[in-house]
Design an enzyme around this catalytic site. Structure first.
Site, short mmCIF file in Angstrom:
data_model
loop_
_atom_site.label_atom_id
_atom_site.label_comp_id
_atom_site.label_asym_id
_atom_site.label_seq_id
_atom_site.Cartn_x
_atom_site.Cartn_y
_atom_site.Cartn_z
NE ARG A 293 -2.79 -0.27 3.11
CZ ARG A 293 -3.94 -0.83 2.94
NH1 ARG A 293 -5.07 0.06 2.54
NH2 ARG A 293 -4.27 -2.12 3.55
CB CYS A 361 -27.36 -3.51 -8.92
SG CYS A 361 -27.90 -3.05 -10.44
#
Ligand code: PLP
Length: 437
Positions: A293, A361
């Site tokens: 990261r 969705c």
């Protein structure tokens, strides 16, 4: 959530990424688009390499490629002299396709398959980080079948688990990774490994967590590993050459987060290693660190195009973009926080409060909840900074959306490094059902 990170702008006031106008990049490559600033990637790596080198310890920076894996990033890491960690046959394959030197590859994972180990040994991977007893047996079989030898490290769970800016000491049973230290599993594993002449035991590995903001957890980890190594030196006359303390160096996603700078954490780590090993009368180990990261996160920015809006009385409006949880699952998965900018006017007053949502969705497809941002309308480009880690690498085709394109930008020049997925690629592995008769 507001945002006052430092960012560059073009003379016309647009967001600038790698010396390129973000709006031009969005027009040229389409959105969603993940843009990496290559200067920033290089600076992040050199912060690690230089700080470690200044300590006088022998060291290696092993980029944890699960954070972002593609041919271009392995090429860059090879050029910068890094090692890389891979955790699957697929990451290993990608690294090899990039001609990454196999001797600098470290293969991790808590359930490597026999096929993955065979692949790694065939390709002369530098180090296998052994995670469990099953793997010792599998690897032994693979090495015997191939009449090969390999360097191995032993992954231990030192009972330190780091969570963001604090750490808690836990029992060892709650981790699926590595050999438990307290119950003696790690020492049993060492004996198994020493009994296998095809395994060349080179080091001890541990990884205590992610988004670590303070050095305390690393200090405890190093002291525990040093105690373990001292025991092994006494009992088995074995002193591993490498101490690999894992990754997890924290980064700032929003203004509310304040990690201790990586350089300071590294300096504390190297001082602790020197002190602990000296006190234990052990030779200094080579120190390996595995940042993922901290190398790729801050260097990446995702660009989206604004589409629909929904307004409700007394509620924050929803503003939807053309990506979402398919290219950045972290907000839905970890409740991760980000902020966002209007790329056309990143310095304009953030006078609007909205919810920035995706197109998937799922009601949970919220990229930034309660975002303060300059006014936006359909067609505008929104930028979410610090999205270079665990975004594309966790991307999915949910709802059969195509995964985004990725661009490397440096000093005004941009280059596509991952093409946008196409509809035809979405069905490439689908086969028509022919029925039972
Ligand atoms: N090393 C190991 C063994 C890991 O499991 C991880 C992440 O899960 C890393 C390194 C990289 O962690 P980060 O990206 O937080 O630096």
């Amino acid at each position: 959530m507001s945002f006052s990170h430092q960012f560059a702008t073009t003379p016309t006031g647009h967001l600038m990424l790698g010396g390129c106008d973000a709006l031009t990049l969005a027009r040229k490559y389409g959105t969603p688009l993940i843009v990496y600033d290559v200067d920033q990637l290089e600076a992040a790596v050199s912060q690690f390499t230089q700080t470690l080198a200044a300590s006088g310890l022998t060291s290696a920076v092993c980029y944890a490629s699960k954070a972002f894996s593609c041919i271009a990033i392995y090429q860059l890491m090879a050029r910068l002299g890094c090692h890389v960690d891979v955790v699957s046959g697929g990451e290993l394959y990608t690294a090899l396709q990039a001609h990454f030197p196999p001797e600098r590859i470290c293969f991790h994972g808590n359930n490597k398959t026999k096929a993955e180990l065979e692949f790694a040994i065939t390709k002369h991977v530098g180090t296998i980080v052994i995670d469990n007893f099953h793997e010792i047996n599998l690897l032994k079989q693979v090495l015997t079948n191939q009449n090969a030898t390999v360097n191995v490290m032993l992954r231990v769970t030192p009972g330190v688990q780091a969570h963001t800016h604090r750490y808690i000491t836990t029992g060892q049973t709650d981790s699926k990774f590595g050999f438990d230290l307290a119950s003696g599993q790690a020492t049993t594993a060492l004996q198994w490994i020493l009994a296998c002449p095809r395994m060349n035991f080179i080091g001890v590995h541990a990884h205590i967590g992610s988004q670590i903001f303070v050095p305390d957890g690393f200090i405890t980890e190093i002291n525990r590993l040093c105690t373990l190594i001292a025991q092994w030196a006494r009992n088995f006359a074995v002193i591993p050459a490498v101490l690999d303390i894992g990754g997890g160096f924290g980064i700032q996603y929003t203004n509310d987060e304040h990690p201790v700078p990586v350089k300071t954490i590294l300096q504390t780590i190297t001082t602790t290693v020197k002190q602990s090993f000296k006190q234990a009368h052990l030779p200094l180990p080579a120190l390996w660190v595995e940042p993922g990261r901290a190398i790729v996160g801050p260097a990446g920015t995702t660009l989206y195009t604004v589409g629909s809006e929904k307004h409700l009385p007394g509620r924050l409006p929803y503003v939807a973009v053309d990506g979402g949880m398919g290219d950045n699952i972290r907000p839905a998965l970890y409740d991760a926080h980000y902020t966002a900018l209007n790329a056309a006017c990143p310095t304009a007053p953030a006078i609007n409060r909205i919810r920035l949502v995706g197109k998937y969705c799922e009601s949970g497809d919220v990229l930034v909840d309660d975002l303060r941002i300059a006014p936006l309308s359909a067609g505008d480009i929104v930028a979410i900074p610090v999205t270079g880690a665990y975004g594309y690498s966790m991307a999915s085709n949910y709802n059969r959306n195509c995964r985004p394109a990725v661009v490397f930008a440096q000093r005004g020049h941009s280059q596509l490094v991952i093409r946008r997925e196409s509809y035809s690629q979405l069905v490439i592995n689908d086969l028509p059902y022919e029925g039972s008769n």
